[in-house]
Motif scaffolding. Structure first.
Motif, mmCIF file in Angstrom:
data_model
loop_
_atom_site.group_PDB
_atom_site.id
_atom_site.type_symbol
_atom_site.label_atom_id
_atom_site.label_comp_id
_atom_site.label_asym_id
_atom_site.label_seq_id
_atom_site.Cartn_x
_atom_site.Cartn_y
_atom_site.Cartn_z
ATOM 1 N N ARG A 51 -44.005 -16.059 -20.110
ATOM 2 C CA ARG A 51 -45.167 -15.697 -19.640
ATOM 3 C C ARG A 51 -46.067 -16.628 -18.687
ATOM 4 N N ALA A 52 -46.477 -16.382 -17.514
ATOM 5 C CA ALA A 52 -47.067 -17.073 -16.626
ATOM 6 C C ALA A 52 -47.771 -16.380 -15.654
ATOM 7 N N ASN A 53 -48.666 -16.822 -14.837
ATOM 8 C CA ASN A 53 -49.258 -16.180 -13.596
ATOM 9 C C ASN A 53 -48.410 -16.557 -12.423
ATOM 10 N N TYR A 54 -47.685 -15.699 -12.065
ATOM 11 C CA TYR A 54 -46.743 -15.768 -10.875
ATOM 12 C C TYR A 54 -47.276 -15.051 -9.417
ATOM 13 N N ALA A 55 -48.543 -15.038 -9.646
ATOM 14 C CA ALA A 55 -49.244 -14.665 -8.178
ATOM 15 C C ALA A 55 -48.936 -15.671 -6.736
ATOM 16 N N ASP A 56 -49.100 -16.806 -7.231
ATOM 17 C CA ASP A 56 -48.937 -17.903 -6.460
ATOM 18 C C ASP A 56 -47.660 -18.593 -6.077
ATOM 19 N N ARG A 57 -46.660 -18.214 -7.090
ATOM 20 C CA ARG A 57 -45.266 -18.804 -6.997
ATOM 21 C C ARG A 57 -44.423 -17.757 -7.749
ATOM 22 N N HIS A 58 -43.075 -18.054 -7.464
ATOM 23 C CA HIS A 58 -42.056 -17.236 -8.171
ATOM 24 C C HIS A 58 -41.353 -18.157 -9.222
ATOM 25 N N PRO A 59 -41.008 -17.509 -10.561
ATOM 26 C CA PRO A 59 -40.240 -18.236 -11.375
ATOM 27 C C PRO A 59 -39.205 -19.136 -10.933
ATOM 28 N N THR A 60 -38.971 -19.992 -11.662
ATOM 29 C CA THR A 60 -37.865 -21.057 -11.320
ATOM 30 C C THR A 60 -36.775 -20.970 -12.480
ATOM 31 N N PRO A 61 -35.759 -21.622 -12.413
ATOM 32 C CA PRO A 61 -34.748 -21.697 -13.594
ATOM 33 C C PRO A 61 -35.480 -21.840 -15.023
ATOM 34 N N ALA A 62 -36.368 -23.024 -15.002
ATOM 35 C CA ALA A 62 -37.049 -23.346 -16.219
ATOM 36 C C ALA A 62 -37.875 -22.058 -16.841
ATOM 37 N N ASP A 63 -38.098 -20.686 -16.003
ATOM 38 C CA ASP A 63 -38.985 -19.946 -16.500
ATOM 39 C C ASP A 63 -38.206 -18.859 -16.824
ATOM 40 N N VAL A 64 -36.764 -18.819 -16.453
ATOM 41 C CA VAL A 64 -36.024 -17.581 -16.784
ATOM 42 C C VAL A 64 -35.389 -17.780 -18.189
ATOM 43 N N LEU A 65 -35.488 -16.482 -18.774
ATOM 44 C CA LEU A 65 -34.934 -16.323 -20.258
ATOM 45 C C LEU A 65 -33.554 -15.571 -20.426
ATOM 46 N N LEU A 66 -33.464 -14.586 -19.179
ATOM 47 C CA LEU A 66 -32.345 -13.770 -19.063
ATOM 48 C C LEU A 66 -32.491 -12.994 -17.783
ATOM 49 N N ILE A 67 -31.276 -12.904 -17.189
ATOM 50 C CA ILE A 67 -31.311 -12.142 -15.906
ATOM 51 C C ILE A 67 -30.216 -10.673 -16.040
ATOM 52 N N VAL A 68 -30.499 -9.905 -15.616
ATOM 53 C CA VAL A 68 -29.759 -8.614 -15.633
ATOM 54 C C VAL A 68 -29.243 -8.019 -14.369
ATOM 55 N N GLU A 69 -28.031 -7.810 -14.168
ATOM 56 C CA GLU A 69 -27.733 -7.568 -12.664
ATOM 57 C C GLU A 69 -27.025 -6.446 -13.076
ATOM 58 N N VAL A 70 -27.282 -5.312 -12.394
ATOM 59 C CA VAL A 70 -26.889 -3.759 -12.415
ATOM 60 C C VAL A 70 -26.042 -3.808 -11.115
ATOM 61 N N SER A 71 -24.585 -3.615 -11.164
ATOM 62 C CA SER A 71 -23.848 -3.587 -10.294
ATOM 63 C C SER A 71 -23.220 -2.460 -9.985
ATOM 64 N N ASP A 72 -23.179 -1.806 -8.819
ATOM 65 C CA ASP A 72 -22.468 -0.647 -8.527
ATOM 66 C C ASP A 72 -21.648 -0.768 -7.407
ATOM 67 N N THR A 73 -22.126 -1.113 -6.175
ATOM 68 C CA THR A 73 -21.431 -1.583 -5.183
ATOM 69 C C THR A 73 -21.451 -2.973 -5.099
ATOM 70 N N THR A 74 -22.076 -3.799 -5.729
ATOM 71 C CA THR A 74 -22.204 -5.274 -5.593
ATOM 72 C C THR A 74 -21.477 -5.914 -6.620
#
Length: 144
Positions: A51-74
């Motif tokens: 949880r943070a205010n991401y209005a002025d920046r995007h999360p970096t690896p230190a902020d990420v807890l989980l990534i979900v990629e849903v792949s159909d054609t990719t």
């Protein structure tokens, strides 16, 4: 193409209200960028972030807890390129959903550009992110 952080913040708020709720310790980002380095700003399908205010920046690896990629054609790109990129930047966990095969693969413990652990849960299992164990996902609910 770079996106405006303010618009992304609004998307995050909608996802938050629909997902984790404003009192949770994490936020759900939907198809919004994360900054891995100066040349890499992927837009995963879902990112659970601190949880943070991401209005002025995007999360970096230190902020990420989980990534979900849903792949159909990719699927090939997500598995062969993005997964290695996430591991190289220390993203602790990635879930890769193969839409066509109806399978989920859970990748954990990034070491030297690859994930040391991979598990393919069955549709009768429930999975939870390591860093947000209160979130429990019944695989059948996602793949049905």
């Amino acid at each position: 193409m770079p996106r405006d952080g303010r618009g992304d913040d609004f998307v995050d708020r909608f996802a938050e209200c629909l997902g984790s709720g404003p009192s949770a310790s994490y936020m759900v980002r939907v198809q919004n960028p994360i900054v891995l380095d100066e040349r890499s700003e992927p837009q995963p399908d879902i990112a659970l972030v601190k949880r943070a205010n991401y209005a002025d920046r995007h999360p970096t690896p230190a902020d990420v807890l989980l990534i979900v990629e849903v792949s159909d054609t990719t699927l090939d790109y997500d598995r062969d390129v993005k997964l290695a990129l996430y591991a190289r930047h220390g993203i602790p966990e990635v879930w890769l959903c193969d839409v066509k095969a109806g399978e989920l693969a859970v990748f954990r413990e990034p070491i030297e550009g690859q994930y040391r652990l991979m598990h393919k849960p069955t549709t009768s299992e429930t999975v939870a992110p390591l860093w947000v164990p209160v979130v429990r996902v019944a695989v059948a609910d996602v793949l049905a």
